[in-house]
Design an enzyme around this catalytic site. Structure first.
Site, PDB file in Angstrom:
ATOM      1  CG  ASP A 119      36.402  36.702  36.832  1.00 58.03           C
ATOM      2  OD1 ASP A 119      37.499  36.681  37.395  1.00 58.03           O
ATOM      3  OD2 ASP A 119      35.803  37.739  36.501  1.00 58.03           O
TER       4      ASP A 119
HETATM    5  C1  BGC Z   1      30.835  35.573  34.410  1.00 59.29           C
HETATM    6  C2  BGC Z   1      32.221  36.059  34.106  1.00 59.29           C
HETATM    7  C3  BGC Z   1      32.495  37.301  34.898  1.00 59.29           C
HETATM    8  C4  BGC Z   1      32.209  37.058  36.363  1.00 59.29           C
HETATM    9  C5  BGC Z   1      32.450  38.272  37.225  1.00 59.29           C
HETATM   10  C6  BGC Z   1      30.639  35.419  35.892  1.00 59.29           C
HETATM   11  O1  BGC Z   1      29.315  35.026  36.153  1.00 59.29           O
HETATM   12  O2  BGC Z   1      30.620  34.342  33.748  1.00 59.29           O
HETATM   13  O3  BGC Z   1      32.354  36.298  32.714  1.00 59.29           O
HETATM   14  O4  BGC Z   1      33.833  37.660  34.731  1.00 59.29           O
HETATM   15  O5  BGC Z   1      30.892  36.613  36.536  1.00 59.29           O
HETATM   16  O6  BGC Z   1      31.518  39.232  37.100  1.00 59.29           O
HETATM   17  C1  NOJ Z   2      34.454  38.953  32.177  1.00 57.47           C
HETATM   18  C2  NOJ Z   2      35.235  39.708  33.174  1.00 57.47           C
HETATM   19  O1  NOJ Z   2      34.941  41.088  33.074  1.00 57.47           O
HETATM   20  C3  NOJ Z   2      36.701  39.481  32.995  1.00 57.47           C
HETATM   21  O2  NOJ Z   2      37.407  40.119  34.023  1.00 57.47           O
HETATM   22  C4  NOJ Z   2      37.015  38.022  32.942  1.00 57.47           C
HETATM   23  O3  NOJ Z   2      38.378  37.898  32.691  1.00 57.47           O
HETATM   24  C5  NOJ Z   2      36.214  37.318  31.895  1.00 57.47           C
HETATM   25  N1  NOJ Z   2      34.827  37.575  32.121  1.00 57.47           N
HETATM   26  C6  NOJ Z   2      36.471  35.826  31.844  1.00 57.47           C
HETATM   27  O4  NOJ Z   2      35.915  35.167  32.917  1.00 57.47           O
END
Ligand code: BGC
Ligand code: NOJ
Length: 807
Positions: A483
């Site tokens: 993400d």
């Molecule tokens: C986090 C990710 C997460 C995303 C969506 C980001 O700040 O680092 O791990 O998937 O937010 O919530």
């Molecule tokens: C946490 C999120 O819940 C997931 O959807 C995502 O793939 C990982 N972070 C990596 O960014």
């Protein structure tokens, strides 16, 4: 250093030192009423949706960190203490917090007064039971006061923490001898209320927070508790609470048990009131009657424990590795079930007020619990697919209460559609039931738009096929699984969400990771099509798969590893040409699992690079070298300090991809080595460094470049749970549901010489003995008959089927 120990026989982790490095929590509930419970009795309760229907209040980001819970204050001749240590923090003579599956028991003692507090949510009822037993082990008669207290949340947890000008006027309660009812907003649009009940008549009560505590005190020294009394306050606005007080006299050796119950009730619109403004309590009384005696509580508790034993007997292994067994048999499966209930909504790191159910998250979570709850998984698949759009793209999340796509975050995460194929194919393999493909499923929840589920899978494939970039690789959109790799975001504004901003839609940024997914799950979809007689369509899909495979071989290979992506200017991301972020783990795992470039030995080389460059003491780091500076063209990944989260931590979720990938290329020793590095049971001994629960996977473990190398964060709600379950059971043990039957394809390390596995598959119980003599040869016997190949052909049977596999 350890702060407790595993009790595998009782399926418990027993915390014996309350000074854990972080709150170590547990979850209760299965059918709507959910609770979080920490080792200091902190946490909160909600009905279905932690944001929209919060029952008890939790104060986030507080000092101390874990504040707000169900607190039992014992005042024993002026010595005030809590069985869970907080809030008063009186040093206990003994303390045990036994976190079990769906329950927690505190066993504490102070000045020869023993307390046992059993907490759980029964299987079928919408309530949490807290049964407290006090035993006088001294030689004198003790006069004690006991206050049990919870604090109500005014339902919408975000509004509750922000809209004080309204909220401090609306709190309403009703009170009788045994129960405090919380009915805020019930007079108007709500059809639900909550209550805090005890099975005995109380000797006093409070329902107004400031009165109970005293405005200049805190939870450490409430006025009521200090003075061993109650003020019988009736809340009107401000912060309603529920406190019951008991005066208890205990002779030497005598015990007393009191049952506290927090319940949730919904009434039909025309049955809301008993009389003007008085709530109809019929349903509450019914619920209260079910837990009036110790026998009733014990029965419900036994039912809960038996349910777990039965559920976990679906997959049970006994090998010569105790830690592996305990994770596979108990904690990993348990964590998977918690992700089924919570997705990424409510933990001690997820406030429950942000995210709902993620599309990609929920699809991946399914991989971890499909074998346990196939029917519920089918429903879940339908809920998820219903937020997809007709073109195959999808909302990224939905709210569990409404099941509608979450417009705040929207869509555009281009890996999302393919995870649906991962989930559905695994469902079919597990159940053998292809009829799921015919389930009428709407697009974007629009009535009349229902199509057989298979059309959703077609739409998923088609979306990727029609959204490719200059190298013939899939476009990344807002982001793929990572993400934080936001290649079209270009954010300069402080605080702007990396997840939703797209300031430079290049239409060019491509993902090699999605290419890997497309090849892996595209082949899976082609197999499903073939199995249902759609040969032509299957061949077309394989043709599309080949195109992406070729593009990946041509443009997605960097020489020693797979490239990660191409940015908005078609520059490589995750290549030796880059200054930082030269190698990312995700495509190494997925492209190897998809066998891209197998002939050229890409997988082997890529995994050698992973070992050489990315592996640290606690697992495989997500990328290397960490980004030292913010890169506007890469987004959030470069916003994190080095070694944390997506910028170079061990992002545990993708470690099992490397485990599976290693088994694909036949490197069993390395597969297990990666498995072991971040396995919580192996990290128990270094809990003071790892910090999160030693029975549960966390999302991240800080990487080598971080100041706090080895420190984990975001425990519980992570796709690590399901993927590790998948890796341990399907790759390492190799017990792999397949279309035609159960495949047994073990990839055990040399140190595991033998494993006995019980696996219930499509209603048949298999006892599988795996003998690992590291011969490199494979032999399978089913009921003592040699079978060709590695699949036990499926046949319905009431008898236990004995299988031996020698490798
Ligand atoms: C986090 C990710 C997460 C995303 C969506 C980001 O700040 O680092 O791990 O998937 O937010 O919530
Ligand atoms: C946490 C999120 O819940 C997931 O959807 C995502 O793939 C990982 N972070 C990596 O960014």
């Amino acid at each position: 250093m350890k702060f407790g120990h595993f009790d595998d026989k009782n399926y418990e982790y027993v915390i014996t030192n309350y000074n854990t490095p972080l709150p170590w929590i547990n979850y209760f509930g299965q059918d709507g009423f959910f609770s979080l419970m920490s080792n200091t009795c902190g946490g909160y309760m909600f009905y279905k949706d932690a944001k929209l229907r919060r029952i008890t209040r939790f104060r986030y980001n507080n000092v101390p960190r874990d504040y707000g819970g169900r607190y039992y204050y014992i005042n024993d001749g002026g010595t005030i203490w809590n069985p869970g240590f907080l809030p008063v923090k009186t040093k206990l003579d003994s303390y045990k917090c036994r976190h079990g599956l769906g329950y927690t028991v505190f066993e504490s003692e102070k000045n020869n007064l023993k307390c046992e507090l059993l907490c759980f949510v029964p299987l079928k009822d919408l309530c949490e039971i807290n049964q407290i037993t006090l035993t006088n082990e001294s030689k004198e008669t003790k006069k004690i006061t006991l206050h049990g207290v919870i604090e109500w949340c005014l339902w919408n947890a975000v509004d509750d923490q922000t809209n004080f000008q309204r909220n401090w006027n609306i709190g309403e309660v009703e009170i009788d001898d045994t129960t405090i009812y919380h009915k805020t907003e019930y007079r108007e649009r709500r059809d639900h209320y909550a209550f805090f009940h005890t099975n005995l008549k109380h000797d006093g009560f409070d329902s107004d927070l400031d009165t109970f505590i005293g405005l200049y005190n805190s939870w450490v020294d409430p006025d009521a508790v200090k003075n061993a009394k109650s003020f019988n306050s009736k809340a009107s606005g401000w912060s309603p609470i529920a406190s019951h007080m008991f005066n208890i006299e205990l002779k030497p050796g005598e015990s007393k048990t009191i049952i506290f119950q927090t319940g949730y009730v919904e009434n039909p619109e025309d049955e809301k009131f008993e009389s003007m403004h008085v709530i109809n309590k019929k349903r509450a009384y019914e619920l209260q009657q079910k837990y009036q005696t110790k026998e009733q509580v014990l029965k419900a508790f036994e039912e809960l424990k038996n349910k777990w034993v039965l559920l976990l007997s679906t997959l049970h292994v006994e090998s010569d590795n105790e830690k592996f067994d305990r994770m596979v048999n108990i904690w990993n499966q348990y964590q998977c079930m918690v992700t089924f209930n919570m997705s990424r909504s409510a933990s001690y790191y997820e406030s429950g007020t942000g995210r709902g159910m993620g599309f990609r998250d929920s699809c991946q979570d399914l991989l971890g619990f499909l074998h346990l709850i196939p029917e519920k998984s089918r429903e879940r698949i339908k809920d998820i697919a219903s937020i997809q759009f007709e073109d195959g793209s999808t909302y990224h999340q939905y709210q569990p209460l409404t099941k509608r796509g979450n417009a705040d975050i929207g869509g555009g995460f281009n890996d999302d559609p393919l995870w649906l194929i991962a989930a559905v194919s695994q469902y079919i393999k597990e159940t053998g039931d292809y009829t799921i493909l015919n389930d009428p499923t709407p697009f974007n929840n629009k009535e009349g738009s229902e199509r057989p589920l298979i059309d959703h899978l077609r739409a998923s494939m088609n979306y990727i096929i029609t959204h490719k970039g200059p190298h013939g690789l899939p476009l990344i959109g807002r982001a793929d699984w990572n993400d934080c790799l936001n290649l079209n975001c270009f954010s300069k504004t402080p605080g702007e969400s990396f997840q939703t901003a797209s300031n430079f839609e290049s239409g060019k940024a491509e993902s090699v990771f999605i290419a890997g997914m497309f090849v892996l799950y595209g082949k899976e979809f082609a197999t499903i099509l073939k199995n249902i007689g759609e040969d032509k369509e299957s061949a077309n899909i394989l043709n599309e798969v080949n195109k992406v495979e070729e593009a990946t071989v041509k443009y997605g290979w960097d020489g020693e590893w797979f490239v990660r992506a191409y940015d908005a200017f078609s520059n490589k991301v995750g290549s030796h040409e880059c200054e930082d972020g030269q190698i990312f783990v995700e495509p190494q795992g997925f492209c190897t699992m998809a066998r891209i470039g197998e002939k050229q030995g890409f997988g082997k080389k890529a995994l050698d690079s992973v070992e050489k460059i990315l592996t640290n003491d606690y697992g495989v780091e997500i990328l290397h070298p960490c980004y030292k500076e913010y890169h506007i063209e890469l987004g959030e990944v470069s916003s994190y300090p080095m070694g944390y989260k997506e910028n170079g931590s061990v992002f545990c979720h993708n470690n099992p991809w490397i485990v599976v990938a290693n088994t694909v290329i036949g490197n069993n020793e390395r597969a297990f080595d990666v498995y072991r590095r971040n396995c919580p049971a192996y990290l128990e001994e270094v809990s003071e460094i790892h910090k999160t629960e030693p029975y549960i996977y966390s999302q991240t473990i800080a990487g080598r470049d971080a100041q706090n190398y080895g420190e984990a964060k975001n425990s519980w709600l992570t796709g690590t749970a399901s993927w590790t379950m998948y890796a341990a059971s399907q790759a390492i043990l190799g017990i792999k549901p397949d279309y035609a039957g159960l495949m047994i394809d073990p990839h055990l390390p040399k140190e595991i010489k033998h494993a006995s596995v019980r696996r219930v598959f499509r209603g048949v119980t298999y006892n599988i003995e795996i003998n690992n003599k590291a011969t490199g040869k494979y032999q399978m016997l089913v009921e003592n008959k040699t079978i060709n190949g590695n699949i036990i052909p499926y046949e319905k049977s009431d008898k236990v089927i004995n299988v031996t596999v020698n490798i």
